[in-house]
Design a protein around this motif. Structure first.
Motif, PDB file in Angstrom:
ATOM      1  N   SER A  68       5.777  -6.936  -2.279  1.00 60.51           N
ATOM      2  CA  SER A  68       6.479  -6.173  -1.260  1.00 60.51           C
ATOM      3  C   SER A  68       5.722  -4.865  -1.029  1.00 60.51           C
ATOM      4  O   SER A  68       4.888  -4.469  -1.855  1.00 60.51           O
ATOM      5  CB  SER A  68       7.901  -5.855  -1.716  1.00 60.51           C
ATOM      6  N   ALA A  70       6.741  -1.900  -1.439  1.00 61.04           N
ATOM      7  CA  ALA A  70       7.023  -1.009  -2.565  1.00 61.04           C
ATOM      8  C   ALA A  70       6.254  -1.438  -3.806  1.00 61.04           C
ATOM      9  O   ALA A  70       5.761  -0.598  -4.572  1.00 61.04           O
ATOM     10  CB  ALA A  70       8.519  -0.972  -2.849  1.00 61.04           C
ATOM     11  N   GLU A  71       6.136  -2.737  -4.037  1.00 58.16           N
ATOM     12  CA  GLU A  71       5.390  -3.218  -5.204  1.00 58.16           C
ATOM     13  C   GLU A  71       3.910  -2.894  -5.080  1.00 58.16           C
ATOM     14  O   GLU A  71       3.254  -2.531  -6.073  1.00 58.16           O
ATOM     15  CB  GLU A  71       5.598  -4.719  -5.376  1.00 58.16           C
ATOM     16  N   LEU A 168      12.051   3.918  -0.510  1.00 59.43           N
ATOM     17  CA  LEU A 168      12.573   2.560  -0.474  1.00 59.43           C
ATOM     18  C   LEU A 168      11.851   1.632  -1.452  1.00 59.43           C
ATOM     19  O   LEU A 168      10.633   1.475  -1.390  1.00 59.43           O
ATOM     20  CB  LEU A 168      12.434   1.994   0.945  1.00 59.43           C
ATOM     21  N   GLY A 169      12.628   1.026  -2.355  1.00 58.62           N
ATOM     22  CA  GLY A 169      12.124  -0.035  -3.202  1.00 58.62           C
ATOM     23  C   GLY A 169      11.348   0.382  -4.424  1.00 58.62           C
ATOM     24  O   GLY A 169      11.063  -0.455  -5.287  1.00 58.62           O
ATOM     25  N   GLN A 172      13.253   0.024  -7.735  1.00 57.59           N
ATOM     26  CA  GLN A 172      13.446  -1.410  -7.990  1.00 57.59           C
ATOM     27  C   GLN A 172      12.131  -2.033  -8.464  1.00 57.59           C
ATOM     28  O   GLN A 172      12.106  -2.819  -9.408  1.00 57.59           O
ATOM     29  CB  GLN A 172      13.938  -2.123  -6.737  1.00 57.59           C
ATOM     30  N   ALA A 173      11.026  -1.676  -7.812  1.00 56.43           N
ATOM     31  CA  ALA A 173       9.731  -2.269  -8.144  1.00 56.43           C
ATOM     32  C   ALA A 173       9.288  -1.918  -9.558  1.00 56.43           C
ATOM     33  O   ALA A 173       8.572  -2.700 -10.196  1.00 56.43           O
ATOM     34  CB  ALA A 173       8.676  -1.820  -7.134  1.00 56.43           C
ATOM     35  N   ASP A 179      18.878  -2.527  -6.767  1.00 61.36           N
ATOM     36  CA  ASP A 179      18.709  -2.703  -5.325  1.00 61.36           C
ATOM     37  C   ASP A 179      17.544  -1.858  -4.820  1.00 61.36           C
ATOM     38  O   ASP A 179      17.250  -0.784  -5.352  1.00 61.36           O
ATOM     39  CB  ASP A 179      19.989  -2.291  -4.584  1.00 61.36           C
ATOM     40  N   ALA A 180      16.919  -2.327  -3.760  1.00 64.81           N
ATOM     41  CA  ALA A 180      15.802  -1.589  -3.168  1.00 64.81           C
ATOM     42  C   ALA A 180      16.275  -0.437  -2.308  1.00 64.81           C
ATOM     43  O   ALA A 180      15.604   0.599  -2.228  1.00 64.81           O
ATOM     44  CB  ALA A 180      14.942  -2.535  -2.328  1.00 64.81           C
ATOM     45  N   ASP A 181      17.435  -0.598  -1.660  1.00 63.41           N
ATOM     46  CA  ASP A 181      17.830   0.309  -0.585  1.00 63.41           C
ATOM     47  C   ASP A 181      18.999   1.218  -0.915  1.00 63.41           C
ATOM     48  O   ASP A 181      19.588   1.821  -0.030  1.00 63.41           O
ATOM     49  CB  ASP A 181      18.162  -0.487   0.674  1.00 63.41           C
TER      50      ASP A 181
END
Length: 444
Positions: A68, A70-71, A168-169, A172-173, A179-181
């Protein structure tokens, strides 16, 4: 009808596969630039950390097409942070590289707390709150989970991590958030009440502009900023927070026979040539003849060190009394070199006041930026080094000879950290300490 549905399903699979192939190709192209262009140019790596960076890059290449945004951001940040150098690593100033959404608030990491410096929308009431937990993690634990995203000293990492935490994210990453958001927060409001809140991300353009981290300290609105609530109000500000639009300032302090001089930058700013300012300071000193000088470099985030080098070196000799050198967590890069020039130029007549610098005295800088063609992220590489404490003449890329300010000590002789408590109360511990020292010397 059944055949038509099956055809649509197969078409969907084909389109998905094509999209995945296109993303994989794009991400591999970006990672190839990192491997072939950034890594060879970045000189801040040691042999061991370069090997770790290459291994991390290999992990990203193996996952290309499934990463993603973010990742990818987190992975690239970790590659750059392995330099352990504040000037190196991930940059995403290109608007196309910005995460699509972010929290509707801005965080500042003080020595004693993580504080909501600005907030808007549904989160506006959180401005000025102390963050007690993020996704169940106390700030100290959150820092340990995220420190791999930023290089340099612990102070530097804390200073710049909030911008990633808010995006964003990212949490999570890195395995912190579910959650990302949206992010779960526990906070102590300015009123003292403790609340728990899940704060949803909002589109980046809904909260723009987002100021540079050092600008978040100043409660005056940022250009084009609207409907943001700040942690402190814009009235009765201490000297160091006043006049947000002025990168260079002087304030006479006749009650302590001193001239206060502030640099928030070390290069020309729009409509504010730095050479004109240094000439004005010299003229003011000649006219006012202050016994003491107070040089505030706590928010001198750097620039072109050569613009002020000779000025800084000569400044202490212009005072008949002491020069108080104010430094802190945002004194950085050319700001650190400037502080070293003052201390070396004035020796024992210079008293260092404040807290730990924004970077180590030995650091890599100069260099340039490598742009990634598809994600539009950038990676800053460094190829010149300074060691202002011990010298670095044995290293071919050493730049000490350009400045001749090494072998200095810049640890505060009078400790006066800018804590969240002082900030929220609109107090300036450093200037208070200077006043006290001057008055004590008067009374002798």
């Amino acid at each position: 009808m059944r055949n038509f549905t099956a055809l649509l399903f197969c078409l969907g699979l084909a389109l998905t596969a094509h999209a995945d192939d296109a993303l994989r190709t794009a991400q591999l192209a970006d990672l190839a630039v990192v491997r072939d262009d950034y890594l060879p140019k970045e000189l801040a790596y040691t042999a061991a950390t370069r090997a770790l960076a290459q291994a991390k890059l290999g992990e990203l290449e193996a996952r290309a097409g499934s990463l993603s945004p973010a990742e990818l951001l987190v992975g690239l940040a970790q590659v750059g942070a392995l330099t352990d150098n504040a000037h190196s690593g991930l940059r995403y100033r290109d608007p196309r590289a910005l995460p699509a959404a972010r929290l509707p608030l801005r965080l500042l990491w003080f020595p004693d707390a993580l504080i909501v410096a600005r907030a808007t929308g549904d989160a506006a009431d959180l401005a000025g709150a102390r963050v007690l937990a993020v996704e169940g993690l106390a700030p100290a634990a959150l820092y340990q989970r995220t420190r791999s995203l930023q290089g340099g000293s612990e102070i530097n990492r804390r200073k710049y991590l909030p911008g990633l935490i808010e995006s964003l994210g990212v949490l999570q990453a890195i395995g912190v958030a579910k959650d990302a958001d949206r992010i779960a927060l526990k906070l102590r409001l300015a009123s003292g009440r403790v609340v728990e809140r899940v704060v949803a991300m909002v589109a980046n353009d809904a909260v723009a502009p987002t100021a540079e981290d050092e600008r978040l300290w100043l409660p005056q609105p940022v250009t084009h900023e609207a409907k943001w609530t700040t942690a402190i109000s814009n009235d009765a500000l201490p000297i160091y927070l006043a006049d947000a639009g002025e990168p260079f300032r002087t304030v006479p302090l006749p009650e302590i026979d001193a001239l206060y001089i502030q640099f928030r930058s070390n290069e020309d700013e729009p409509g504010r040539p730095i050479a004109e300012f240094t000439a004005r300071v010299e003229a003011e000193i000649a006219a006012q003849k202050p016994h003491n000088l107070i040089l505030d470099l706590r928010f001198d985030i750097g620039g072109n060190l050569l613009t002020t080098l000779q000025f800084m070196r000569a400044l202490p000799a212009k005072a008949t009394g002491r020069t108080y050198l104010l430094v802190g967590n945002y004194t950085y890069s050319a700001g650190i070199v400037s502080a070293a020039a003052v201390k070396k130029g004035g020796g024992e007549r210079v008293t260092v006041v404040g807290e730990e610098l924004g970077d180590r005295l030995a650091f890599w800088s100069e260099g340039g930026r490598v742009a990634l063609p598809n994600s539009h992220f950038g990676l800053r590489y460094t190829n010149g080094t300074f060691d202002l404490k011990d010298g670095c003449a044995a290293i071919p890329q050493c730049l000490d000879k350009l400045v001749d300010v090494n072998f200095v000590a810049l640890a505060p002789q009078i400790a006066a950290p800018l804590t969240s408590v002082a900030y929220l109360a609109k107090r300036d511990p450093a200037l208070d300490a200077v006043r006290k020292d001057i008055e004590r010397k008067r009374d002798k």
